[in-house]
Design a protein around this motif. Structure first.
Motif, short mmCIF file in Angstrom:
data_model
loop_
_atom_site.label_atom_id
_atom_site.label_comp_id
_atom_site.label_asym_id
_atom_site.label_seq_id
_atom_site.Cartn_x
_atom_site.Cartn_y
_atom_site.Cartn_z
N ASN A 238 14.42 17.60 26.15
CA ASN A 238 13.96 17.00 26.96
C ASN A 238 13.15 16.56 27.66
O ASN A 238 13.56 15.75 26.45
N GLY A 239 12.76 15.63 28.41
CA GLY A 239 11.99 14.44 28.60
C GLY A 239 10.77 14.08 27.34
O GLY A 239 10.70 13.64 27.09
N GLN A 264 17.71 16.10 28.28
CA GLN A 264 17.94 14.36 28.09
C GLN A 264 18.44 14.14 27.04
O GLN A 264 19.51 12.82 27.09
N ARG A 265 18.70 14.38 25.97
CA ARG A 265 19.08 13.97 24.96
C ARG A 265 18.98 14.72 23.78
O ARG A 265 19.24 16.41 23.68
N ILE A 266 20.34 13.99 23.08
CA ILE A 266 20.76 15.52 21.77
C ILE A 266 20.45 14.44 20.29
O ILE A 266 20.79 13.62 20.49
N VAL A 267 19.53 15.25 19.75
CA VAL A 267 19.36 15.08 18.03
C VAL A 267 19.70 16.17 16.94
O VAL A 267 20.36 16.65 17.36
N VAL A 268 19.93 15.41 16.25
CA VAL A 268 19.77 15.24 14.89
C VAL A 268 19.29 15.14 14.07
O VAL A 268 19.25 14.02 13.20
N PRO A 269 18.30 16.14 13.26
CA PRO A 269 17.08 16.06 12.94
C PRO A 269 17.46 15.46 11.80
O PRO A 269 17.02 14.12 11.19
N PHE A 270 18.85 15.87 10.70
CA PHE A 270 19.01 15.31 9.44
C PHE A 270 19.32 13.74 9.33
O PHE A 270 19.58 13.79 8.57
N THR A 277 21.58 10.37 25.11
CA THR A 277 20.95 10.24 26.09
C THR A 277 22.63 11.25 26.81
O THR A 277 23.68 11.12 26.71
N ILE A 278 22.21 12.80 27.67
CA ILE A 278 22.86 13.39 27.95
C ILE A 278 23.21 12.89 29.30
O ILE A 278 21.95 12.61 30.12
#
Length: 316
Positions: A238-239, A264-270, A277-278
């Motif tokens: 989320n934000g 709010q966003r999509i992330v790939v930790p590695f 941004t979605i």
């Protein structure tokens, strides 16, 4: 001295003084004969047809005739003495109720005697008079026709889950109601009342997210069927950066998610520094967010860090 019995000259029909001696005749045939005195009766036979009307009559100014219609057993079916008051001629008209041979018998009444003419004619079967068709008027007492009550259909919104975020609430009411009343003259009266329009509450926008992570082994800057990287952790946040959903790439390196409205966003930790941004669309619509991450090929083997599902409690 007793009065002598008058002698009547024999006619062409004689002898016809009994049923067995009856002279045959046909309808329409006429002849002149004599009766009375020593000639007590003249017998004639005629075949009659069922439902045909016949008339037999004598014409004379000399002898007071009596006319009989008899069956083969000698039973009198019809009889007439004088066709009218003050006349001496006879007349019978009837409708045959069966096909049979009848016998026309002419006798002299009292002491009269003399010549007479006899004729029998047939009429065509009478034509039945058509009766008007009966009209039946039925009075129907007023009775209301039941109309089903308005129907309200409500589909409750589903609670958001990790994979289901679409909700739909529909409130439906009947548009119109009709009351029908049958009146005594059988006409139907309809009363139509309009109700409020149907109110439909559409669901929020639906947002779909897909991500492909591949190892670009041939450096062509596009994924190939065998380049997908499995078991890579993917998160929706989320934000405030707090995770909302987490999933792992499949054997083909793909992951598909349905994003809640607060995503709010999509992330790939590695994959350090990568996030996107979605985008959310309009109410009632579906918005697709498609992403790809291509990992560049290197000359020496390297370890692509992945996080196992068991360590993080995630799911494919």
């Amino acid at each position: 001295m007793p009065t002598a019995t008058p002698l009547v000259s024999a006619d062409e029909a004689e002898p016809n003084n009994s049923i067995s001696q009856a002279r045959p005749m046909t309808p329409g045939e006429a002849g002149r004969y004599g009766v009375g005195g020593n000639d007590k009766a003249d017998y004639f036979s005629m075949l009659v047809k069922q439902w045909t009307r016949y008339r037999c009559e004598t014409k004379t100014d000399a002898v007071d005739t009596e006319l009989f219609i008899q069956d083969a057993a000698g039973h009198t079916l019809y009889y007439n003495d004088d066709r009218a008051t003050g006349e001496i001629e006879s007349w019978i008209e009837w409708t045959a109720d069966t096909e049979q041979t009848v016998y026309i018998v002419v006798k002299a009444r009292g002491d009269t005697y003399g010549a007479y003419a006899l004729q029998c004619i047939a009429y065509a079967p009478p034509t039945a008079t058509p009766y008007p068709t009966a009209v039946v008027v039925v009075t129907v007492p007023p009775q209301p026709i039941p109309i089903p009550a308005p129907v309200v259909v409500v589909q409750r919104a589903l609670q958001p889950t990790a994979t289901a975020t679409r909700s739909l609430t529909v409130t439906a009411t009947a548009i119109t109601t009709m009351t029908a009343t049958a009146t005594p003259d059988t006409r139907i009266m309809l009363v139509v009342r309009k109700l409020p329009n149907v109110v439909t509450t559409a669901s929020a926008a639906q947002t779909e997210v897909s991500l492909l992570i591949y190892y670009d082994a041939n450096n062509d800057r596009k994924p190939s069927p065998d380049e997908g990287v499995p078991n890579v952790s993917v998160m929706l946040v989320n934000g405030n950066g707090q995770p909302i959903q987490q999933a792992f790439t499949s054997a083909l390196g793909e992951v598909r998610l349905t994003a809640p409205q607060n995503t709010q966003r999509i992330v790939v930790p590695f994959v350090s520094g990568w996030s996107e941004t979605i985008r959310h669309g309009a109410v009632g619509g579906v918005t697709h967010n498609n992403f790809q991450i291509g990992l560049q090929a290197v000359e020496i083997p390297v370890f692509i860090p992945v996080e196992t599902q068991a360590d993080n409690g995630g799911q494919e």
